[in-house]
Design an enzyme around this catalytic site. Sequence first.
Site, short mmCIF file in Angstrom:
data_model
loop_
_atom_site.label_atom_id
_atom_site.label_comp_id
_atom_site.label_asym_id
_atom_site.label_seq_id
_atom_site.Cartn_x
_atom_site.Cartn_y
_atom_site.Cartn_z
N TYR A 1 29.65 36.48 42.40
CA TYR A 1 30.72 36.91 43.31
C TYR A 1 31.81 35.85 43.44
O TYR A 1 32.52 35.78 44.44
CB TYR A 1 30.12 37.23 44.69
CG TYR A 1 29.14 38.37 44.62
CD1 TYR A 1 29.58 39.69 44.64
CD2 TYR A 1 27.77 38.14 44.46
CE1 TYR A 1 28.70 40.74 44.53
CE2 TYR A 1 26.87 39.19 44.34
CZ TYR A 1 27.35 40.49 44.39
OH TYR A 1 26.47 41.54 44.26
N SER A 2 31.92 35.03 42.43
CA SER A 2 32.77 33.84 42.51
C SER A 2 34.26 34.15 42.68
O SER A 2 34.89 34.78 41.82
CB SER A 2 32.56 33.02 41.24
OG SER A 2 33.52 32.01 41.15
N ASN A 3 34.82 33.68 43.78
CA ASN A 3 36.27 33.79 43.98
C ASN A 3 37.00 32.94 42.95
O ASN A 3 38.13 33.24 42.57
CB ASN A 3 36.67 33.28 45.37
CG ASN A 3 36.15 34.19 46.47
OD1 ASN A 3 35.93 35.37 46.26
ND2 ASN A 3 35.93 33.62 47.65
N LEU B 1 36.04 32.34 39.73
CA LEU B 1 36.14 33.05 38.44
C LEU B 1 37.24 34.11 38.52
O LEU B 1 38.03 34.28 37.59
CB LEU B 1 34.81 33.73 38.10
CG LEU B 1 33.66 32.88 37.57
CD1 LEU B 1 32.49 33.79 37.18
CD2 LEU B 1 34.07 32.03 36.38
#
Length: 298
Positions: free
Chosen positions: A69-71, A73
Amino acid sequence: MDLLSPSVPTPLQRLVNAGTEKAGVQLYIKRDDLIHSMVSGNKWRKLKYNLLDAQARGKGAVLTFGGAYSNHLYATAAAGNALGLKTIGVVRGLELQDKENETLQFCREQGMQLHFVSREEYRQRHSEGYLEEIIARFGNPYLIPEGGTTGLALKGVAEMVFEIEGQLGAMPDFIASAAGTGGTAAGILSAGANALAFSALKGGDFLKEDIHRLSDECRQPGNLTLLTDYHFGGYAKWNSELLAFMQDFRAEYDVLLEQVYTAKMFYGLFDLIQKGFFEAGTTIVAVHTGGLQGLIKA
Ligand SMILES: *Cc1c(COP(=O)(O)O)cnc(C)c1O
């Protein structure tokens, strides 16, 4: 280029409630969530000089790391696409290969090449030998570590601090932010401001050392206050109390928070204000670091 001329300076807004009135503190929110539609908040601040450096070095691609869920990336994929840089995302968790979520789908749509690795392999993301190997495997791209946290990231965050100083006409007593890798807090310190960092993860004490390691080389870093008790069970964990807080916050100020970082910071900050943590007359600016792409659709 749209990406390099986003909406800065972002607005600074006063927040008043019964707690701030009683404590006699002046609280502001720095609306970095409004920076850019896709590369929100601190991720834009942290990526800016890294991506300019990649371009200056003639790199056609960047490689970076993140979770499902990386902001970071998400932001890197969008920024790379806008700048014509190829992006490669090394993603934690082999199991995600077969069940991509909206964040990862967005990354793919922006042209990011996703490379899934086991949790075990992901743990090596800071090891030099591993990094050399993975960079060689992908044709020598520009490397940006997890969260975009580098010395160049600090420079971008410091620009936000100077915006605040200009908007207030003075440096506030504290600048509060949510902490994941601590890069944002380190950037605040690097500009000479005092940082209040709210750990979004459980057992966040390690952040102290990381933040100091990043900021100590700066000329006159400010003081760090690290709060580790407002993690709500750990990274990306939350409960109904936090969701209710987010709803109240929206009703009161017409500002959306998300449950991973910014809601935990504001919850903690309001709690400290109410408990008398700050002397009357204290000025605090809390940074809305963005991250709204990860808002749960509850
Ligand atoms: C990544 C992120 C943070 C944490 O920033 P660090 O510099 O890694 O400490 C805080 N808020 C939001 C919305 C983020 O996406």
